[in-house]
Design an enzyme around this catalytic site. Structure first.
Site, PDB file in Angstrom:
ATOM      1  CB  CYS A 103      -0.226   0.124   8.853  1.00 23.39           C
ATOM      2  SG  CYS A 103       0.776   1.494   9.222  1.00 23.39           S
ATOM      3  CB  CYS A 123       2.595   7.055   3.397  1.00 23.21           C
ATOM      4  SG  CYS A 123       2.835   5.689   4.534  1.00 23.21           S
ATOM      5  CB  CYS A 173       0.700  -2.924  13.310  1.00 23.63           C
ATOM      6  SG  CYS A 173       1.135  -2.552  11.614  1.00 23.63           S
ATOM      7  CD  GLU A 200      -2.677  -1.141   2.562  1.00 26.94           C
ATOM      8  OE1 GLU A 200      -2.842  -0.108   3.222  1.00 26.94           O
ATOM      9  OE2 GLU A 200      -3.116  -2.250   2.896  1.00 26.94           O
ATOM     10  CB  CYS A 209       3.427  -3.585  16.449  1.00 29.62           C
ATOM     11  SG  CYS A 209       5.143  -3.067  16.359  1.00 29.62           S
ATOM     12  CB  CYS A 255       5.703  -5.952   9.076  1.00 24.23           C
ATOM     13  SG  CYS A 255       6.849  -5.215  10.269  1.00 24.23           S
TER      14      CYS A 255
HETATM   15  N1  SAH Z   1       7.849  -0.328  11.008  1.00 21.85           N
HETATM   16  C1  SAH Z   1       7.911   1.104  11.096  1.00 21.85           C
HETATM   17  C2  SAH Z   1       7.078   1.857  10.083  1.00 21.85           C
HETATM   18  C3  SAH Z   1       5.696   1.377   9.732  1.00 21.85           C
HETATM   19  S1  SAH Z   1       4.291   1.759  10.700  1.00 21.85           S
HETATM   20  C4  SAH Z   1       7.593   1.544  12.493  1.00 21.85           C
HETATM   21  O1  SAH Z   1       7.261   0.722  13.327  1.00 21.85           O
HETATM   22  O2  SAH Z   1       7.729   2.733  12.774  1.00 21.85           O
HETATM   23  C5  SAH Z   1       4.062   3.497  10.739  1.00 21.85           C
HETATM   24  C6  SAH Z   1       3.484   3.955  12.077  1.00 21.85           C
HETATM   25  O3  SAH Z   1       2.091   3.575  12.232  1.00 21.85           O
HETATM   26  C7  SAH Z   1       4.203   3.349  13.250  1.00 21.85           C
HETATM   27  O4  SAH Z   1       4.387   4.339  14.234  1.00 21.85           O
HETATM   28  C8  SAH Z   1       3.222   2.302  13.728  1.00 21.85           C
HETATM   29  O5  SAH Z   1       3.475   1.934  15.047  1.00 21.85           O
HETATM   30  C9  SAH Z   1       1.908   3.004  13.509  1.00 21.85           C
HETATM   31  N2  SAH Z   1       0.726   2.151  13.512  1.00 21.85           N
HETATM   32  C10 SAH Z   1       0.591   0.895  13.081  1.00 21.85           C
HETATM   33  N3  SAH Z   1      -0.666   0.448  13.270  1.00 21.85           N
HETATM   34  C11 SAH Z   1      -1.335   1.462  13.826  1.00 21.85           C
HETATM   35  C12 SAH Z   1      -2.690   1.622  14.273  1.00 21.85           C
HETATM   36  N4  SAH Z   1      -3.569   0.631  14.168  1.00 21.85           N
HETATM   37  N5  SAH Z   1      -3.040   2.808  14.803  1.00 21.85           N
HETATM   38  C13 SAH Z   1      -2.153   3.826  14.907  1.00 21.85           C
HETATM   39  N6  SAH Z   1      -0.868   3.733  14.496  1.00 21.85           N
HETATM   40  C14 SAH Z   1      -0.465   2.565  13.982  1.00 21.85           C
END
Ligand code: SAH
Length: 353
Positions: A338, A105, A119, A92, A116, A112
């Site tokens: 994401c 973006c 995510c 995406e 987390c 990944c």
């Molecule tokens: N792997 C990298 C970049 C990708 S995610 C990282 O961890 O920074 C980009 C941002 O979106 C990160 O800060 C991630 O933690 C956040 N993110 C992912 N899922 C999310 C969600 N459901 N709500 C809010 N932020 C989210």
């Protein structure tokens, strides 16, 4: 894969060398490089002889990324792309309009492996890394989209915040950043590029020494290790102290402030005492905190927060003299978070167009 050479991943000098190896004069390679960075496919490279164009198309790929699906937000014109890669995978991208231009973006991996808990990108693990040419290709495809819509703007800012952990795909990301600076390429200033990491400390240190002054964003999402470990498995590997120390080194070496991302989840990290604790950890650092109300992913059990909670957290940080803002939500109606559009498309079994 097709076995064709992916020319978008090469520098101008490398493209010239490739051309020579394939029996062409070096200047042809430089022409091809410049066409690729303008978003052209071989058939559109009108300064090349027609027979050469068709021969090139058999041996190489000029544009490794195409747009399979697009969704335009009715709220703010943000566009979400589902990009198709040559091997059938998809990732995406999100195109946002600001007063200073168009910001894209991009994704750095298919899926990944960081795991987390909030995510969507990580639900099925990592499928593969994106190549440098594919990351550039995401920008070139967005530029073609803008051109076809008759818009004057081209992508001027890039944030690496799509799917994937950029520092888990280190070599390709570094090559991509160097491609952005190529004199006859798209020539983007690295000051307009942000790289977001969940905190891979050794690679953060390595990046500080590359002389590639991108804005480093770190997904902190917690004021201490205990809370961080509840949502981010990587917190078991590197402590916040180590992460913050690597950030200080980055600030010192690049002269740039670091951005901390903080996604707020109800009952986890969003109380005023968490704001005070966070402020204590960040005091004296040249940094900025970006508060993001958690975007609820239906497969996950974390809940978002009320606007009042965000406001209070922000106030507390400001009282503690920490620079902070609430991130503007864009494209809320088009599954901006994401990994959500890709997942939905995979699940629906939808095909292109
Ligand atoms: N792997 C990298 C970049 C990708 S995610 C990282 O961890 O920074 C980009 C941002 O979106 C990160 O800060 C991630 O933690 C956040 N993110 C992912 N899922 C999310 C969600 N459901 N709500 C809010 N932020 C989210």
């Amino acid at each position: 894969m097709s076995g064709k050479t992916e020319l978008a991943g090469l520098t101008e000098a490398e493209t010239a060398a490739w051309a020579k190896e394939h029996g062409m004069p070096a200047f042809r390679g430089r022409q091809i490089f410049q066409w690729i960075h303008r978003g052209a496919d071989f058939s559109e490279m009108t300064s090349l002889p027609a027979d050469l164009r068709s021969r090139l198309a058999e041996e190489a790929v000029a544009q490794p990324v195409s747009i399979r699906l697009e969704r335009v937000s009715r709220i703010d014109g943000t566009v979400k792309f589902l990009y198709a890669l040559a091997d059938g995978n998809c990732v995406e991208g999100v195109l946002m309009r600001y007063h200073y231009g168009a910001s894209l973006c991009i994704s750095t991996q298919v899926g990944c492996r960081m795991g987390c808990r909030f995510c969507a990108s990580t639900l099925e693990g990592r499928v593969r890394d994106l190549s440098a040419g594919e990351m550039l290709g995401e920008i070139l495809a967005a530029n073609r989209y803008l051109q076809e819509k008759g818009e004057k703007d081209r992508v001027s800012h890039v944030v690496m915040m799509g799917s994937g952990e950029p520092l888990d795909n280190y070599e390709n990301v570094i090559r991509f950043l160097k491609l952005l600076r190529e004199e006859n390429g798209i020539r983007m200033s690295l000051r307009n590029v942000s790289l977001s990491t969940c905190g891979l400390v050794p690679q953060m240190r390595q990046l500080a020494g590359e002389d590639l002054p991108v804005t480093l964003c770190v997904s902190l999402h917690a004021p201490n290790d205990e809370i961080r470990r509840r949502t981010m498995p990587i917190a078991n590997r590197y402590s916040m102290d180590e992460i913050l120390q690597a950030c200080r080194e980055y600030i010192e070496k690049t002269g740039r402030r670091v951005i901390f991302e903080y996604a707020m989840a109800d009952g986890v990290n969003s109380a005023p005492e968490h704001a005070r604790e966070l402020a204590g950890r960040l005091r004296g650092m040249q940094c900025h905190v970006n508060l993001i109300p958690l975007n609820v992913v239906k497969e996950r059990d974390l809940r978002g927060v009320r606007e009042e909670t965000v406001r209070q957290f922000l106030e507390t940080l400001k009282e503690e003299h920490i620079s902070a803002t609430r991130r503007r939500e864009m494209g809320d109606d088009i599954e901006g978070a994401c990994g959500q559009l890709r997942r939905k498309t995979l699940q629906d079994g939808k095909t292109a167009e």
